[in-house]
Design an enzyme around this catalytic site. Structure first.
Site, PDB file in Angstrom:
ATOM      1  CD  GLU A  84      -2.846   1.010   2.460  1.00 36.39           C
ATOM      2  OE1 GLU A  84      -3.476   2.015   2.803  1.00 36.39           O
ATOM      3  OE2 GLU A  84      -2.925  -0.091   3.030  1.00 36.39           O
ATOM      4  CG  ASP A  85       1.966   2.725   3.301  1.00 34.37           C
ATOM      5  OD1 ASP A  85       0.892   3.106   2.796  1.00 34.37           O
ATOM      6  OD2 ASP A  85       2.091   2.464   4.510  1.00 34.37           O
TER       7      ASP A  85
END
Length: 750
Positions: A92-93
Site C-alpha cells: 500500500e505504501d
C-alpha cells in the site's frame, strides 16, 4: 558495523523489542535457522522500504510494523505470520508488488500481505463502497488462511493505541469502524485480549466523558474492591486445598471499562448500582476439577438463580469454554466467578491463535473447509456476501453477523445449532439447508406446533416440517434475522418472478435515463459492460436485479456514467445521449459541445432544478427523477433533496467552461427592494452592464408608500461573481435589500 548497531544509531527514538534484538543478533552469528532468517529478512526489507517515512506522531514509520509483528509473536504466530506483520503495509505504501513479495519471501507471506492490504489504489464511487469491498476481499482471504484477519487485528490494535495523533473526526471514524467490525471479529475468533483492549480504546474516543468518569470511579474504589476480593480468594483457596484441588491460578480481575458501560446502558443503572465490576478467575488442571471447584464456590457463597452458564459442556462458537456463575459475596454484593482449565484459558485469551502457541499442529494455516465447526460463521458470511451487491446492505449485514449474541438450539437428533439471538424456525431451516427452507411448511418446537415468527430460545428442540409443493413467503422477510435466510428467500423470489422483475427494472432505468435512445442503449456494449461491472452476466440479469431491488438505480447509473466517460472521447457525445432540455424559468441547456456543464453525468439527460437553481461554485447533488427528465441538479442542502431516497442521489460537480473555452453562464433570479424614485432601475442595469452581466428579464412592481420591488433574471458565471454582484448592489444608496429567488417546491419535478 552490525545491522543492529546501524538500526540503533539511525533510529534512536525507536525502542527495539528484546525479542527482535535477540533475533537479529543470533541471525548474524548463525543463519542456518530458516524461521529466524525469514523474520530478520522481512524486518530488514521493511526497514529499508519505510526509511524516511514517519507516522503522525513523528516517530519513524518502522515502529508500526515492529509493534504489529510483536503482537503477532505474543499470540504465538509462526515465522510467516510475523514476517507478514513486518511487511503488511509495503504494497500500500511503496511500489513493491505482491509478485516481488512472493519471489523474496514465499507464497504464504504474499497471501497474508495481499489479504491485509486495503484497496486504496482502486476507484470507488463512495466511501461506503470502498469499505464494503475492503471487507469482501479480506473475508475471502480469510477463507484461504485465517491468519489474514489475525494480522489485520494486530495492525488495527496498534493503530488504535496511537490514535491520539489523528484529527478528532478521523479518530471517531476509525474507532466506530473498529467497534462495529474489528472488535466483534476478535470476539468471533476468541482473541479476548484483543477484543477487550479494542473495545476500551473505542470507548475512549467515542464516549470520552463516560470513559473518563468510569475510569475515575473504578480507580477511587480500587482499594476497597481489592480488599473484598482478597477475602473471597482466601475462603476459596482454603476450601479447595482441603479437597485436594490443585489451583493453577486464583485471582480477581476488574472487568474492562466498556463492559461495565454496556451493562450500565443495558440495565439503565448508575455506576453505584453495578456491583459485579470485578470477576474471580479459577484455573485448574482438568474438566472434572472445574465442576468440583464450582461446588466449592456454591457451597461457600450463595449462588444467584439463573446466573449459571456451562460453556464447557456447550462451548461458544469461537471455542470459548468456561463455567460462569454469579454468587453473593461476604459483603452482600454479587460477584462473578469463572472456572476453567489452563487450555481453556489459553483459548479464551488467544482464540484461534491458541493452537499456534500451545499445540504442536505443524502449520498454522487454517483453511475454512478443514475446520467445520470453528468457522461455520465465516462460511455463512462468505455465502451471503456473494449475493449482496449494495454496499450499505453488505456493511449492515456484516455487523449483524459478527455480533455474537447467539442462541443454542437442538435438532431432533441432538445436534447443537448456534443462531443469532432472535432467530426464528425459518432461520433454523435455512441454517440446515437451502432446500429445507425453500420447502418448509411448518415447525414443531419442543414437540409442539409453533408459529414461524417465534424467537427461538436456548435449549429449544426444533423440527422442520417440509412439503414438496411448499415455497417461501415474502412475509418471512419481515421477521427472519440471519442474512443467510434473508438472501435465500430473495433468491427464490428472484428466480420465480424473473419476467416481472425484468419489466420493472427496465421501467425504472428508462425513467432514470430518459426514453431518448433507450432501446439502442440497452443493446450497446456500454450497457453490457455496466452489467458486468455490477456483477451480472447479461443486461437482462442486471434489469431483473434492478427490478427486484438487489441493485439500486443509483449504482447502475454511476457504473454507466463511468463506462461512458472511459470509452467516449471528450470532444464527442453519442447522438442518442445528446441533451437539450428546458427547465422552467431557465434557458435551454445544450450539451452538444465538447464539455458538459455538469461533470459526473456525461451522456445522461439532465436539467437544473427550478426549486434552488444551483450556481457553479455551490455544492451540488444529482437526483434521478421518476419522470423522463433524467437527472435533476440541486444545491446541496436543498429542502427537496432531503425527501429523496439515498439510492436516487448521484454525485456531480461543475465544469467551468464550454467547448470553446468560454465561461458557461447560468440563469439566476433576484429580487431587489429599492427606494421608489425615477431612474433607479436604470442605475441598477448600468451597474450590471459595467460588470458584463447580461440581464435577460426585468420587471418592476410599485405600491404607494412602499419600496419598489425589482425582479431581474441574470446570466451568472459562478457563485463568486454572483456574491460580488450582490455586494455591489447592496452598497448602492437607494437599495434596501437584495435576495436570491427560488421557485419553491411547486416547481420541483421528479
Amino acid at each position: 558495523m552490525t545491522a543492529i548497531t546501524v538500526l540503533e544509531s539511525s533510529l534512536p527514538s525507536l525502542e527495539i523489542p528484546d525479542w527482535l534484538r535477540q533475533c537479529l543478533l543470533e541471525d548474524q552469528v548463525e543463519q542456518s535457522n530458516q524461521d529466524r532468517n525469514l523474520i530478520c529478512r522481512a524486518f530488514n526489507f521493511a526497514y529499508n522500504l519505510h526509511e524516511g517515512q514517519y507516522r503522525k506522531s513523528g516517530e519513524p514509520y518502522i515502529a508500526h510494523p515492529v509493534a504489529v509483528a510483536g503482537l503477532l509473536r505474543d499470540l504465538g504466530g509462526d515465522c510467516v505470520t510475523i514476517a507478514a506483520g513486518f511487511l503488511h503495509d509495503i504494497v500500500e505504501d511503496t511500489d513493491i508488488t505482491p509478485e516481488q513479495i512472493e519471489e523474496m519471501f514465499g507464497f504464504e507471506v504474499r497471501c497474508l500481505v495481499e489479504g491485509v492490504t486495503k484497496l486504496s489504489k482502486f476507484n470507488f464511487s463512495s466511501t461506503k463502497e470502498r469499505q464494503a469491498e475492503n471487507f469482501r476481499r479480506m473475508f475471502l482471504a480469510m477463507a484461504q488462511d485465517i491468519r489474514v484477519i489475525v494480522v489485520k487485528l494486530a495492525d488495527r490494535l496498534h493503530n488504535m493505541r496511537t490514535l491520539e495523533h489523528l484529527k478528532p473526526e478521523k479518530q471517531r471514524r476509525i474507532a466506530l469502524e473498529t467497534r462495529e467490525i474489528f472488535a466483534p471479529l476478535a470476539n468471533r475468533l476468541g482473541i479476548g485480549r484483543f477484543k477487550w483492549e479494542l473495545e476500551d480504546l473505542c470507548f475512549k474516543y467515542l464516549e470520552p466523558e463516560a470513559y473518563r468518569e468510569i475510569q475515575s470511579l473504578i480507580s477511587e474504589r480500587r482499594s476497597d474492591r481489592e480488599a473484598r476480593i482478597e477475602k473471597v480468594l482466601d475462603t476459596l483457596r482454603s476450601q479447595m486445598e482441603n479437597l485436594g484441588i490443585k489451583i493453577l491460578e486464583l485471582k480477581g480481575r476488574p472487568k474492562h471499562l466498556y463492559g461495565i458501560y454496556q451493562k450500565m446502558q443495558r440495565q439503565q443503572k448508575k455506576f453505584e448500582e453495578i456491583y459485579d465490576i470485578a470477576a474471580i478467575r479459577i484455573i485448574v488442571e482438568a474438566n472434572e476439577q472445574c465442576y468440583r471447584s464450582l461446588a466449592v464456590v456454591h457451597d461457600a457463597f450463595k449462588p444467584i438463580p439463573g446466573r449459571f452458564k456451562d460453556y464447557i459442556g456447550l462451548p461458544k462458537p469461537n471455542r470459548y469454554q468456561s463455567l460462569h456463575t454469579t454468587v453473593v459475596g461476604s459483603n452482600g454484593r454479587p460477584l462473578e466467578v469463572q472456572i476453567r482449565t489452563l487450555e481453556m484459558h489459553h483459548i479464551a485469551e488467544y482464540g484461534i491463535a491458541a493452537h499456534w502457541k500451545y499445540k504442536e499442529t505443524g502449520s498454522s494455516e487454517a483453511p475454512v473447509n478443514s475446520d467445520d465447526e470453528k468457522f461455520t460463521w465465516l462460511r455463512q458470511l462468505l455465502e451471503w456476501q456473494k449475493d449482496l451487491k449494495d454496499a450499505q446492505e453488505y456493511i449492515d449485514n456484516l455487523k449483524d453477523n459478527l455480533f455474537e449474541d447467539d442462541v443454542y438450539v437442538f435438532t431432533p437428533n441432538g445436534d447443537v445449532i448456534s443462531l443469532a439471538r432472535g432467530s426464528t424456525p425459518v432461520d433454523f431451516a435455512y441454517r440446515i439447508h437451502t432446500e429445507v427452507g425453500n420447502h418448509m411448511k411448518g415447525a414443531r418446537i419442543n414437540d409442539r406446533w409453533s408459529v414461524l415468527d417465534r424467537s427461538l430460545e436456548n435449549g429449544d428442540i426444533v423440527e422442520i416440517i417440509t412439503q414438496k409443493n411448499s415455497h417461501p413467503s415474502l412475509d418471512w422477510l419481515n421477521f427472519v434475522v440471519t442474512p443467510t435466510a434473508r438472501n435465500r428467500i430473495r433468491q427464490w423470489y428472484k428466480r420465480s418472478h424473473r419476467d416481472e422483475n425484468l419489466i420493472r427494472g427496465k421501467g425504472l432505468l428508462e425513467k432514470g435515463l430518459g426514453k431518448t435512445g433507450f432501446d439502442s442503449l440497452m443493446k450497446s456494449e456500454q450497457m453490457q459492460l455496466t452489467a458486468q461491472k455490477c456483477n451480472y452476466q447479461t443486461v437482462d440479469d442486471l434489469l431483473a436485479g434492478l427490478g427486484y431491488g438487489e441493485v439500486t438505480l443509483n449504482h447502475v447509473v454511476n457504473r454507466l456514467r463511468d463506462i461512458t466517460k472511459e470509452q467516449q472521447p471528450i470532444e464527442e457525445v453519442k447522438p442518442e445521449l445528446e441533451i437539450e432540455t428546458h427547465s422552467e424559468h431557465t434557458q435551454p441547456i445544450h450539451s452538444r459541445g465538447k464539455k458538459f456543464p455538469i461533470a459526473g453525468i456525461e451522456g445522461l439527460l439532465y436539467h437544473l432544478a427550478g426549486c434552488c437553481k444551483p450556481l457553479p461554485g455551490e455544492s451540488i447533488i444529482g437526483v434521478v427523477t421518476r419522470s423522463s427528465r433524467g437527472i435533476s441538479i440541486h444545491r446541496q442542502g436543498c429542502s427537496n433533496v432531503e425527501k429523496v431516497e439515498a439510492e436516487r442521489l448521484v454525485p456531480v460537480s461543475w465544469n467551468p467552461i464550454d467547448e470553446a473555452g468560454r465561461p458557461l453562464t447560468y440563469p439566476v433570479d433576484i429580487q431587489i427592494e429599492a427606494l421608489d424614485r425615477v431612474g433607479v432601475l436604470r442605475d441598477i442595469l448600468t451597474r450590471l452592464s459595467d460588470q458584463n452581466i447580461n440581464v435577460r428579464n426585468a420587471g418592476v412592481q410599485t405600491s404607494p408608500n412602499k419600496p419598489a420591488l425589482i425582479s431581474l433574471s441574470l446570466d451568472i458565471r459562478d457563485r463568486q461573481q454572483f456574491e460580488y454582484t450582490l455586494n455591489r448592489m447592496k452598497n448602492m444608496s437607494d437599495i434596501l435589500n437584495v435576495r436570491r429567488l427560488a421557485q419553491g417546491n411547486s416547481n420541483f419535478q421528479d
